[in-house]
Design a protein around this motif. Structure first.
Motif, mmCIF file in Angstrom:
data_model
loop_
_atom_site.group_PDB
_atom_site.id
_atom_site.type_symbol
_atom_site.label_atom_id
_atom_site.label_comp_id
_atom_site.label_asym_id
_atom_site.label_seq_id
_atom_site.Cartn_x
_atom_site.Cartn_y
_atom_site.Cartn_z
ATOM 1 N N ARG A 150 0.836 -1.210 0.000
ATOM 2 C CA ARG A 150 0.000 0.000 0.000
ATOM 3 C C ARG A 150 0.866 1.254 0.000
ATOM 4 O O ARG A 150 0.598 2.218 -0.731
ATOM 5 N N GLU A 151 1.929 1.266 0.816
ATOM 6 C CA GLU A 151 2.821 2.424 0.880
ATOM 7 C C GLU A 151 3.527 2.638 -0.459
ATOM 8 O O GLU A 151 3.678 3.775 -0.917
ATOM 9 N N SER A 167 10.623 6.063 2.092
ATOM 10 C CA SER A 167 10.715 6.405 0.660
ATOM 11 C C SER A 167 12.006 5.889 0.030
ATOM 12 O O SER A 167 12.083 5.745 -1.190
ATOM 13 N N PHE A 168 12.987 5.594 0.851
ATOM 14 C CA PHE A 168 14.230 5.032 0.314
ATOM 15 C C PHE A 168 14.040 3.602 -0.181
ATOM 16 O O PHE A 168 14.904 3.061 -0.867
ATOM 17 N N TRP A 169 12.890 2.994 0.143
ATOM 18 C CA TRP A 169 12.559 1.690 -0.423
ATOM 19 C C TRP A 169 12.367 1.790 -1.938
ATOM 20 O O TRP A 169 12.397 0.768 -2.633
ATOM 21 N N ALA A 170 12.166 2.990 -2.435
ATOM 22 C CA ALA A 170 12.071 3.170 -3.892
ATOM 23 C C ALA A 170 13.333 2.639 -4.568
ATOM 24 O O ALA A 170 13.281 2.140 -5.698
ATOM 25 N N ALA A 171 14.471 2.725 -3.879
ATOM 26 C CA ALA A 171 15.725 2.186 -4.425
ATOM 27 C C ALA A 171 15.615 0.689 -4.671
ATOM 28 O O ALA A 171 16.108 0.168 -5.676
ATOM 29 N N ALA A 172 14.956 -0.018 -3.747
ATOM 30 C CA ALA A 172 14.765 -1.464 -3.913
ATOM 31 C C ALA A 172 13.742 -1.749 -5.006
ATOM 32 O O ALA A 172 13.905 -2.689 -5.785
ATOM 33 N N VAL A 173 12.697 -0.924 -5.068
ATOM 34 C CA VAL A 173 11.651 -1.120 -6.074
ATOM 35 C C VAL A 173 12.225 -1.043 -7.489
ATOM 36 O O VAL A 173 11.897 -1.866 -8.343
ATOM 37 N N ASN A 202 12.432 10.865 -4.011
ATOM 38 C CA ASN A 202 12.755 9.434 -4.055
ATOM 39 C C ASN A 202 11.748 8.650 -4.877
ATOM 40 O O ASN A 202 12.133 7.844 -5.738
ATOM 41 N N TRP A 203 10.449 8.855 -4.638
ATOM 42 C CA TRP A 203 9.445 8.097 -5.388
ATOM 43 C C TRP A 203 9.435 8.483 -6.860
ATOM 44 O O TRP A 203 9.058 7.679 -7.711
ATOM 45 N N SER A 204 9.900 9.679 -7.182
ATOM 46 C CA SER A 204 9.945 10.086 -8.599
ATOM 47 C C SER A 204 10.876 9.199 -9.416
ATOM 48 O O SER A 204 10.723 9.090 -10.629
ATOM 49 N N TYR A 205 11.818 8.554 -8.755
ATOM 50 C CA TYR A 205 12.738 7.682 -9.487
ATOM 51 C C TYR A 205 12.034 6.476 -10.097
ATOM 52 O O TYR A 205 12.498 5.932 -11.100
ATOM 53 N N VAL A 206 10.931 6.061 -9.524
ATOM 54 C CA VAL A 206 10.167 4.956 -10.115
ATOM 55 C C VAL A 206 9.626 5.391 -11.474
ATOM 56 O O VAL A 206 9.704 4.641 -12.460
ATOM 57 N N ILE A 207 9.128 6.609 -11.543
ATOM 58 C CA ILE A 207 8.617 7.144 -12.808
ATOM 59 C C ILE A 207 9.765 7.333 -13.798
ATOM 60 O O ILE A 207 9.662 6.971 -14.978
ATOM 61 N N GLN A 208 10.861 7.864 -13.321
ATOM 62 C CA GLN A 208 12.005 8.118 -14.201
ATOM 63 C C GLN A 208 12.548 6.834 -14.818
ATOM 64 O O GLN A 208 12.875 6.805 -16.005
#
Length: 193
Positions: free
Chosen positions: A5-6, A38-44, A109-115
């Motif tokens: 969810r997060e 939000s640093f979990w975005a790195a793992a995503v 941080n979450w913007s990196y998923v989009i990038q």
């Protein structure tokens, strides 16, 4: 551990911001807890990022990718995820914007998923030679310009700062990335020689 969810809310908030919708910030957890999560975005994005790194290294490393090169890339990845947030903290504290720091870095941080969703298809098209180099170059420059504007929009929205400060943050981010990439390439070339 972060919940699905997060992650969904983080990515959706970043997606809304990519559509230049300031309401995207409402989907992000801008608390101290949300900042760290939000640093979990790195793992995503790590599998997609690893694919891009392997494609880049395959072109450059004639003798194959060594353990040393992989370790350099892993360490650089970790530094890349921490260098800008650390530098931004000091800059934003000096500008009396520390109260908005968590929200800014969460969105950043979450913007990196989009990038990564923009860059991976371009890297794949380039890697398989699906398009002429000129077309890939134009698409790459267009993507870079859009992402730089996206980062600018995030800074303006999350921090509520004037244009020069937002531009300065994007410039600082780019300069840190260029510096880190230069160090990585130097270290990898020294090991190959």
């Amino acid at each position: 551990m972060i919940t699905a969810r997060e992650v969904t809310y983080g990515v959706y908030g970043a997606w809304r911001l990519a559509h230049l919708d300031p309401a995207g910030m409402q989907y992000l957890d801008t608390s101290a807890r949300g900042f760290w999560r939000s640093f979990w975005a790195a793992a995503v994005i790590s599998p997609a990022y690893a694919l891009m790194v392997f494609m880049r290294l395959a072109e450059r490393q004639a003798g194959g990718v060594t353990l040393r090169v992989l370790l350099i890339e892993i360490i650089a990845y970790a530094i890349g995820w921490t260098a800008f947030p650390l530098a931004a903290w000091y800059l934003l504290s000096a500008l009396d914007k520390a109260d908005r720091y968590f929200g800014y870095i969460v969105a950043y941080n979450w913007s990196y998923v989009i990038q990564i969703c923009v860059y991976v298809p371009l890297a794949l098209l380039d890697g398989v030679g699906a398009l002429p180099d000129v077309v890939i170059g134009v698409l790459g420059m267009t993507a870079m310009a859009a992402i730089l504007y996206y980062q600018y929009f995030i800074a303006r929205t999350a921090l509520q700062v004037d244009v020069p400060i937002a531009i300065g943050l994007v410039f600082m981010d780019v300069m840190l990335a260029i510096l880190l990439q230069g160090i990585v390439e130097t270290m990898e070339m020294r090991g190959a020689g």
